[in-house]
Design an enzyme around this catalytic site. Structure first.
Site, short mmCIF file in Angstrom:
data_model
loop_
_atom_site.label_atom_id
_atom_site.label_comp_id
_atom_site.label_asym_id
_atom_site.label_seq_id
_atom_site.Cartn_x
_atom_site.Cartn_y
_atom_site.Cartn_z
N GLY A 162 0.83 -1.19 0.00
CA GLY A 162 0.00 0.00 0.00
C GLY A 162 0.87 1.24 0.00
O GLY A 162 2.05 1.20 0.35
N CYS A 163 0.28 2.37 -0.38
CA CYS A 163 1.05 3.61 -0.48
C CYS A 163 1.49 4.11 0.89
O CYS A 163 2.68 4.40 1.09
CB CYS A 163 0.24 4.67 -1.21
SG CYS A 163 -1.45 4.91 -0.59
N TYR A 164 0.58 4.21 1.83
CA TYR A 164 0.95 4.67 3.17
C TYR A 164 1.98 3.74 3.84
O TYR A 164 2.99 4.21 4.38
CB TYR A 164 -0.28 4.78 4.07
CG TYR A 164 -1.23 5.89 3.74
CD1 TYR A 164 -0.82 7.22 3.70
CD2 TYR A 164 -2.58 5.61 3.50
CE1 TYR A 164 -1.73 8.24 3.42
CE2 TYR A 164 -3.49 6.63 3.23
CZ TYR A 164 -3.06 7.94 3.18
OH TYR A 164 -3.95 8.95 2.92
N PRO A 165 1.76 2.42 3.82
CA PRO A 165 2.76 1.53 4.45
C PRO A 165 4.13 1.62 3.80
O PRO A 165 5.14 1.45 4.49
CB PRO A 165 2.15 0.14 4.26
CG PRO A 165 0.69 0.37 4.18
CD PRO A 165 0.56 1.68 3.43
N THR A 166 4.19 1.89 2.50
CA THR A 166 5.49 2.01 1.86
C THR A 166 6.32 3.09 2.55
O THR A 166 7.49 2.87 2.89
CB THR A 166 5.33 2.35 0.37
OG1 THR A 166 4.70 1.25 -0.29
CG2 THR A 166 6.68 2.62 -0.29
#
Length: 311
Positions: free
Chosen positions: A121-125
């Site tokens: 996911g974008c945030y977890p990256t």
């Protein structure tokens, strides 16, 4: 046309991520993207036949549909293609490799040798990129209370959010996920190696794409009471030699950051803003939520899985 071209089917290519992946793959001469007849895109038999013809399938689908596609691929047995799932369905599932190539030393090789890869996911990256090296270095305890704040462009919110912002009917800025159960939390906690569930506060602003993820820390509550430079050094050591992830001296930002500078790239920039006298620091990741946070990372993983050059 070269007989050595690798073939790819994007199951769900009409969505934001699917279109982004297709656009990026257009610049990869070693691959050809095959499309299914639009009238048959929900036909299981037609999709299964397409899967049997290609080397790799990218899933850009809701989670339940992604699971159905994997089941179709499984029915092909030894003729099943490799799969990159861009949905959340398999990010913490057994047997799947997490598709953040810079997660740890040797992880890119795991992706290269995998048949099933779950795109992050974008945030977890951004959050994992900041936290995992500090946990591995012993600077951040796994059970430390962590708060993660983030802001994304509206393109990460799906069709209805995009339409609302582009029609001018959405608010200029809003917090969301305030039920504290955002769907990205399981992977964030798992791959940052946190044993205590972090508090995650996402938000969206009135700009199409771009992202900032920030983590505030009290340095005097960490083991050994490290200085901000110690955190920066740990990040720099972890990502030394990385093609896409860089650690940037915070002084270059002049005390402020905007989220759109890395748009349309697969780059990820990390910074440590700190004041040792105050014993405080803020870790910040900057990325394109549609790039390293979605289609850029997917194409990076596709290259690894198909044995293609990194860039």
């Amino acid at each position: 046309m070269s007989q050595n071209l690798k073939s790819i089917f994007i199951d769900g290519e009409a969505g934001t991520t699917g279109l982004g992946i297709r656009d990026r793959l257009a610049a990869v001469p070693e691959v050809v993207v095959k499309s299914i007849d639009p009238d048959k895109r929900k036909d299981p038999a037609a999709r299964k036949d397409m899967m049997a013809e290609v080397d790799l399938v990218v899933l850009c689908l809701p989670d339940d549909a992604a699971k159905e596609s994997v089941a179709l691929a499984d029915e092909l047995g030894g003729n099943a293609p490799k799969i990159v799932d861009a949905a959340t369905a398999h990010r913490v599932a057994p047997g799947w490799i997490y598709g953040f190539a810079e997660l740890e030393h040797g992880h890119a090789s795991k992706i290269a040798n995998a048949n099933r890869v779950a795109n992050p996911g974008c945030y977890p990256t951004g959050a994992i990129a900041l936290l995992r090296p500090l946990v591995d270095a012993g600077l951040l305890p796994q059970d430390h209370p962590i708060t993660i704040n983030a802001v994304s462009g509206y393109s990460g919110g799906g069709k209805s959010m995009i339409e609302a912002y582009e029609a001018g009917t959405a608010p200029a800025f809003e917090l969301y996920g305030l039920g504290l159960k955002h769907k990205h939390l399981p992977e964030l906690q798992e791959y940052a190696r946190l044993t205590r569930r972090p508090i995650f506060v996402p938000s969206v602003g009135n700009f199409r794409q771009g992202m900032l993820v920030s983590v505030p820390l009290h340095l005097d509550l960490l083991p050994g009471k490290p200085k901000a430079a110690d955190l920066e050094d740990a990040l720099a050591e972890h990502y030394a030699g990385s093609t896409y992830v860089s650690v940037v001296p915070a002084a270059q930002a002049g005390g402020k950051l905007e989220p759109e500078a890395l748009n349309d790239t697969n780059r990820l920039e990390l910074r440590v803003f700190g004041d040792d006298n105050l014993k405080q620091a803020v870790l910040v990741a900057k990325l394109d939520n549609l790039g390293k946070g979605a289609s850029g990372a997917a194409v990076q993983n596709i290259r690894l899985m198909l044995g293609l050059p990194e860039k």
